[in-house]
Design a protein around this motif. Structure first.
Motif, mmCIF file in Angstrom:
data_model
loop_
_atom_site.group_PDB
_atom_site.id
_atom_site.type_symbol
_atom_site.label_atom_id
_atom_site.label_comp_id
_atom_site.label_asym_id
_atom_site.label_seq_id
_atom_site.Cartn_x
_atom_site.Cartn_y
_atom_site.Cartn_z
ATOM 1 N N ARG A 571 94.674 100.906 42.867
ATOM 2 C CA ARG A 571 94.130 98.844 42.895
ATOM 3 C C ARG A 571 92.832 98.438 43.714
ATOM 4 N N ILE A 572 93.119 99.350 45.217
ATOM 5 C CA ILE A 572 91.880 99.115 45.412
ATOM 6 C C ILE A 572 90.485 99.004 45.207
ATOM 7 N N LYS A 573 89.900 97.844 45.096
ATOM 8 C CA LYS A 573 88.144 98.558 44.756
ATOM 9 C C LYS A 573 87.445 98.453 45.770
ATOM 10 N N PHE A 574 86.612 99.299 46.378
ATOM 11 C CA PHE A 574 85.665 98.790 47.595
ATOM 12 C C PHE A 574 84.416 99.429 47.673
ATOM 13 N N CYS A 575 83.454 98.944 48.127
ATOM 14 C CA CYS A 575 82.460 99.447 48.959
ATOM 15 C C CYS A 575 81.337 99.897 50.413
ATOM 16 N N LEU A 576 81.081 100.297 50.806
ATOM 17 C CA LEU A 576 80.386 100.757 52.179
ATOM 18 C C LEU A 576 79.507 99.887 52.353
ATOM 19 N N VAL A 577 78.832 99.612 53.264
ATOM 20 C CA VAL A 577 77.562 99.145 53.467
ATOM 21 C C VAL A 577 77.533 98.537 54.501
ATOM 22 N N ASP A 578 76.206 98.398 54.849
ATOM 23 C CA ASP A 578 75.680 97.555 56.530
ATOM 24 C C ASP A 578 75.477 96.158 55.756
ATOM 25 N N TRP A 579 76.650 95.388 56.320
ATOM 26 C CA TRP A 579 76.601 94.087 55.323
ATOM 27 C C TRP A 579 76.019 93.448 56.138
ATOM 28 N N ASN A 580 76.222 93.648 57.250
ATOM 29 C CA ASN A 580 75.319 93.153 59.085
ATOM 30 C C ASN A 580 74.378 93.452 58.957
ATOM 31 N N LYS A 581 73.645 94.663 58.752
ATOM 32 C CA LYS A 581 72.476 95.238 59.236
ATOM 33 C C LYS A 581 72.431 95.595 60.799
ATOM 34 N N ASP A 582 73.715 95.339 61.519
ATOM 35 C CA ASP A 582 73.332 96.005 62.590
ATOM 36 C C ASP A 582 73.850 97.834 63.030
ATOM 37 N N GLY A 583 73.081 98.269 61.827
ATOM 38 C CA GLY A 583 73.364 99.229 62.116
ATOM 39 C C GLY A 583 74.928 100.574 62.185
ATOM 40 N N ILE A 585 78.138 100.758 59.840
ATOM 41 C CA ILE A 585 78.935 101.207 57.523
ATOM 42 C C ILE A 585 80.012 99.836 57.592
ATOM 43 N N ASP A 586 79.733 98.292 56.694
ATOM 44 C CA ASP A 586 80.920 97.912 56.935
ATOM 45 C C ASP A 586 81.811 97.938 55.598
ATOM 46 N N LEU A 587 82.937 97.225 55.384
ATOM 47 C CA LEU A 587 83.517 97.301 53.827
ATOM 48 C C LEU A 587 83.679 96.342 53.333
ATOM 49 N N LEU A 588 83.386 96.040 52.172
ATOM 50 C CA LEU A 588 84.011 95.305 51.272
ATOM 51 C C LEU A 588 84.882 95.493 50.134
ATOM 52 N N THR A 589 86.378 94.666 49.987
ATOM 53 C CA THR A 589 87.168 95.549 48.643
ATOM 54 C C THR A 589 86.945 93.956 48.336
ATOM 55 N N GLU A 598 83.920 93.682 58.871
ATOM 56 C CA GLU A 598 82.905 94.584 59.841
ATOM 57 C C GLU A 598 83.464 95.080 60.199
ATOM 58 N N ASN A 599 82.504 96.255 60.527
ATOM 59 C CA ASN A 599 82.716 97.397 61.168
ATOM 60 C C ASN A 599 82.367 96.964 62.551
ATOM 61 N N VAL A 600 83.312 97.075 64.206
ATOM 62 C CA VAL A 600 83.815 96.279 65.391
ATOM 63 C C VAL A 600 83.018 97.193 65.922
ATOM 64 N N ASN A 654 74.315 87.260 50.426
ATOM 65 C CA ASN A 654 75.003 87.778 52.062
ATOM 66 C C ASN A 654 74.372 86.729 52.452
ATOM 67 N N ASN A 655 75.294 85.852 53.359
ATOM 68 C CA ASN A 655 75.464 85.096 54.026
ATOM 69 C C ASN A 655 75.769 84.716 55.395
ATOM 70 N N THR A 656 76.018 86.588 55.632
ATOM 71 C CA THR A 656 76.153 86.893 57.081
ATOM 72 C C THR A 656 75.083 87.282 58.268
ATOM 73 N N ILE A 657 74.294 87.022 56.745
ATOM 74 C CA ILE A 657 72.228 87.415 57.625
ATOM 75 C C ILE A 657 71.718 85.794 57.175
ATOM 76 N N LYS A 658 70.708 85.537 57.711
ATOM 77 C CA LYS A 658 69.617 84.507 58.030
ATOM 78 C C LYS A 658 68.573 85.386 57.074
ATOM 79 N N LYS A 659 68.198 84.793 55.733
ATOM 80 C CA LYS A 659 67.104 85.817 55.019
ATOM 81 C C LYS A 659 65.967 84.530 55.645
#
Length: 661
Positions: A571-583, A585-589, A598-600, A654-659
């Motif tokens: 049942r788990i849905k997810f995607c992989l993307v550099d969400w915080n633009k730090d280089g 790849i992060d995970l969203l579930t 966050e990929n720390v 995306n509220n992790t980054i100030k546009k």
């Protein structure tokens, strides 16, 4: 406060009132993606389990649809105004009249006046007061008494014995024998009992209702495959009231009254057929039929709500063949395009499918279909074309469980629960579609260059090194030599994780661990290596309760997305993307919207994730959501594209980054 008599107010004022007082519901509406294509006509659609309550709501002589949608995030009652004709109906964009709605709500009619009952409660003066004026119906013995497990309870008024007062028919879905989960033997045979549905008569005796028990047809009680939703009317125009029932899956059953109008007696049930003598089947399950002369031609038709919130009109031709009324094939009602929608439990993936430089949507749904929404311009608020079902060999893709494909049993035979990603799987320069479903078997469809006609399906190949392919322990079936069998309804995310030019697969393995299936070439063919558990989560993440209780806030442990068994697995849905633009790849579930991990820390292919927070506070799920990402405004910052169980799509910032402006 009781609702106003809204049929006296213009739709413009209705919309303004709704925007002013929407509260949290308004925020959901603001996030819901629109077609932005006012001339487009699409299927009328509401939320999951939408139930039609037909009525001439605005008193213009045409029957409109009030759609009662009981589920998050589209909960409420919606007014669909008929702006066509009664023989060629077309509906305006919906207007929400109330934020409250309930399951097992049913329409019936007394002297052409709409009555709405739900499990022993009549909502009086419904067209005006909606669910605001409930009145308990006095019954000596409730019809669901004695059942161990019930689900659907549909009540409707009818003058059963033609004595001038209103009796009640009650359809009960009985799950006592069926149970629910994990009951197949090694041959795929369901070992629990069947799903059952019965119809009870509550006789009106001076305003008090006496339970007369199950109604008999032939020499036994009326029985359907769950959820009867009975309708009693003179369908064959012989002056006597017959019964047509729905069921939990997709068919309708006809019970002819072979008695009299005052003393009904019913023949054994037969599945309702159309003018071509084919058994009428709805597209999905959990259908809710309502008897009404929709086109006002003197013959009683059926309006049928499908699980995905669509409504079909099944027109009664007025003819009778083989002692059965002849109906036309179901036609799904249409409306002016408003909210982007694809069935129920939609699973979108943002991708430039047509190669024109902007991101389109490829999406799956609970019915097992896949569609393509073309972005036809508009920048950050795109204009959309109507969804096109993707095909293979010229036939629409439809993955369905059948009688033994769902771990939760044969009642789920019409569901497919597709979840997907898009990538160049065969490295031919064209984007393909990688799919998981109700089966938990990973397949892919090849892009032929024709945007809507694919090849396949083909099995994703894994080199198991002569070992037996693993599978979830509850699967009754065994995967073939190179197949990948994992948990159902979880995302197969195709990505070149190790950046070697080959498309890999990141997904849950058969035991629920997030795993890296590395791609490699062998004998000129592309294979996956068996999954490697190289992903870790820092601290307590909420997916693995036992591990969370043993761990601490700094511990790094293997990332196990679920410990659920059988029907509670996957049942788990997810995607992989550099969400915080730090280089990295992060995970969203999936969550009430989506959780950001966050990929720390990353060392080679191995990554450590840390749970941060939900992307938003807005609640968009009761079952599940399905996250993806897009950058429609092309500012380099990904935003969350979310599919919800109501079938609609939502765009969250995306509220992790100030546009920067």
């Amino acid at each position: 406060m009781k609702p106003m008599k809204l049929h006296t107010i213009s739709l413009t004022v209705l919309v303004l009132l709704f925007i002013s007082f929407g509260g949290e519901a308004q925020s959901k509406d603001e996030l819901r993606i629109k077609y932005n294509n006012p001339k487009l006509i699409v299927d009328l659609g509401g939320g999951l389990w939408g139930t039609p309550l037909p009525v001439d709501y605005d008193k213009d002589g045409l029957i409109d649809i009030l759609l009662s949608c009981p589920d998050t995030p589209y909960k409420g009652v919606y007014f669909h105004k008929n702006i066509g004709t009664q023989t060629e109906p077309l509906f305006d964009i919906p207007v929400r009249l109330a934020n409250v709605a309930y399951q097992s709500t049913k329409a019936s009619f007394v002297n052409d006046s709409l009555k709405v009952i739900r499990n022993g409660i009549e909502y009086q003066n419904f067209p005006v007061e909606l669910f605001g004026n409930p009145k308990k119906i006095e019954v000596d013995v409730m019809p669901d008494k004695g059942f161990k497990k019930t689900r659907s309870k549909m009540w409707s008024y009818v003058d059963y014995e033609n004595d001038g007062d209103q009796d009640i028919l009650v359809g009960i879905g009985d799950w006592s024998d069926y149970g629910w989960d994990d009951a197949y033997n090694e041959n795929g045979v369901w070992t629990n009992g069947p799903l059952r549905g019965f119809v009870f008569l509550l006789e009106n005796q001076n305003g008090r209702y006496i339970n007369k028990g199950k109604i008999i047809a032939g020499d036994k009680p009326i029985e359907t495959y769950g959820a009867p939703g009975p309708n009693m009317a003179d369908f064959d125009n012989d002056g006597k009231l017959d019964i047509i029932c729905g069921e939990f899956v997709d068919k309708l059953t006809w019970f002819k009254n072979i008695g009299t109008r005052s003393n009904p007696k019913f023949a054994e049930g037969r599945f309702l057929t159309d003018i071509n003598k084919n058994i009428i089947k709805m597209h999905l399950e959990m259908i809710t039929p309502v008897a009404i002369d929709f086109d006002k031609d003197g013959d009683v038709d059926l309006l049928v709500g499908d699980e995905d919130g669509r409504v079909a009109w099944i027109k009664n031709t007025g003819e009778v063949q083989n002692d059965m009324p002849v109906f036309e094939t179901p036609v799904y009602l249409k409306q002016k395009a408003d909210n982007l929608k694809f069935g129920a439990l939609s699973t979108p993936f943002g991708i430039d499918w047509d190669g024109d430089g902007d991101e389109d949507i490829i999406a799956g749904n609970s019915a097992g279909n896949i569609c393509y929404f073309q972005n036809i311009g508009g920048g950050k608020s795109p204009k959309w074309a109507a969804p096109e079902l993707l095909k293979t060999n010229g036939k629409a893709i439809r993955i369905m469980a059948g009688k033994n494909g769902s771990i939760q049993g044969p009642a789920e035979e019409k569901w497919g629960y597709i979840t997907l990603s898009v990538a160049d799987w065969d490295l031919d320069g064209k984007k393909d579609i990688i799919v998981n479903s109700i089966f938990g078997k990973i397949i892919w469809y090849k892009n032929t260059g024709d945007l809507t006609n694919l090849e396949g399906p083909y099995s994703v190949k894994v080199d198991w090194c002569d070992n037996t392919p693993p599978k979830p322990e509850w699967n009754w079936w065994d995967p073939k030599e190179n197949d990948l069998a994992t948990q159902w309804r979880t995302t197969p995310f195709a990505i070149d994780w190790n950046k070697d030019g080959l498309t890999d697969l990141v997904m849950m393995d058969h035991e629920g661990y997030l795993s890296f299936f590395e791609r490699f070439k062998k004998g000129g063919e592309l294979y996956l290596h068996p999954g490697k558990r190289i992903f870790y989560v820092k601290g307590n993440d909420g997916h693995n309760k036992e591990a969370d209780e043993k761990g601490d806030s700094t511990e790094e442990k293997l990332f196990r997305l679920t410990t659920g068994f059988a029907g509670k697995s996957g049942r788990i849905k997810f995607c992989l993307v550099d969400w915080n633009k730090d280089g990295r790849i992060d995970l969203l579930t999936n969550s009430k919207n989506a959780v950001y991990y966050e990929n720390v820390k990353q060392n080679g292919d191995t990554a450590v994730f840390e749970k941060k927070q939900d992307v938003s506070e807005v609640e968009l799920a009761r079952h599940t959501t399905s996250p993806s990402f897009v950058d429609w405004d092309k500012d380099g910052v990904p935003e969350l594209l979310l599919g919800a169980e109501d079938g609609h799509f939502y765009l969250l910032p995306n509220n992790t980054i100030k546009k920067t402006k």
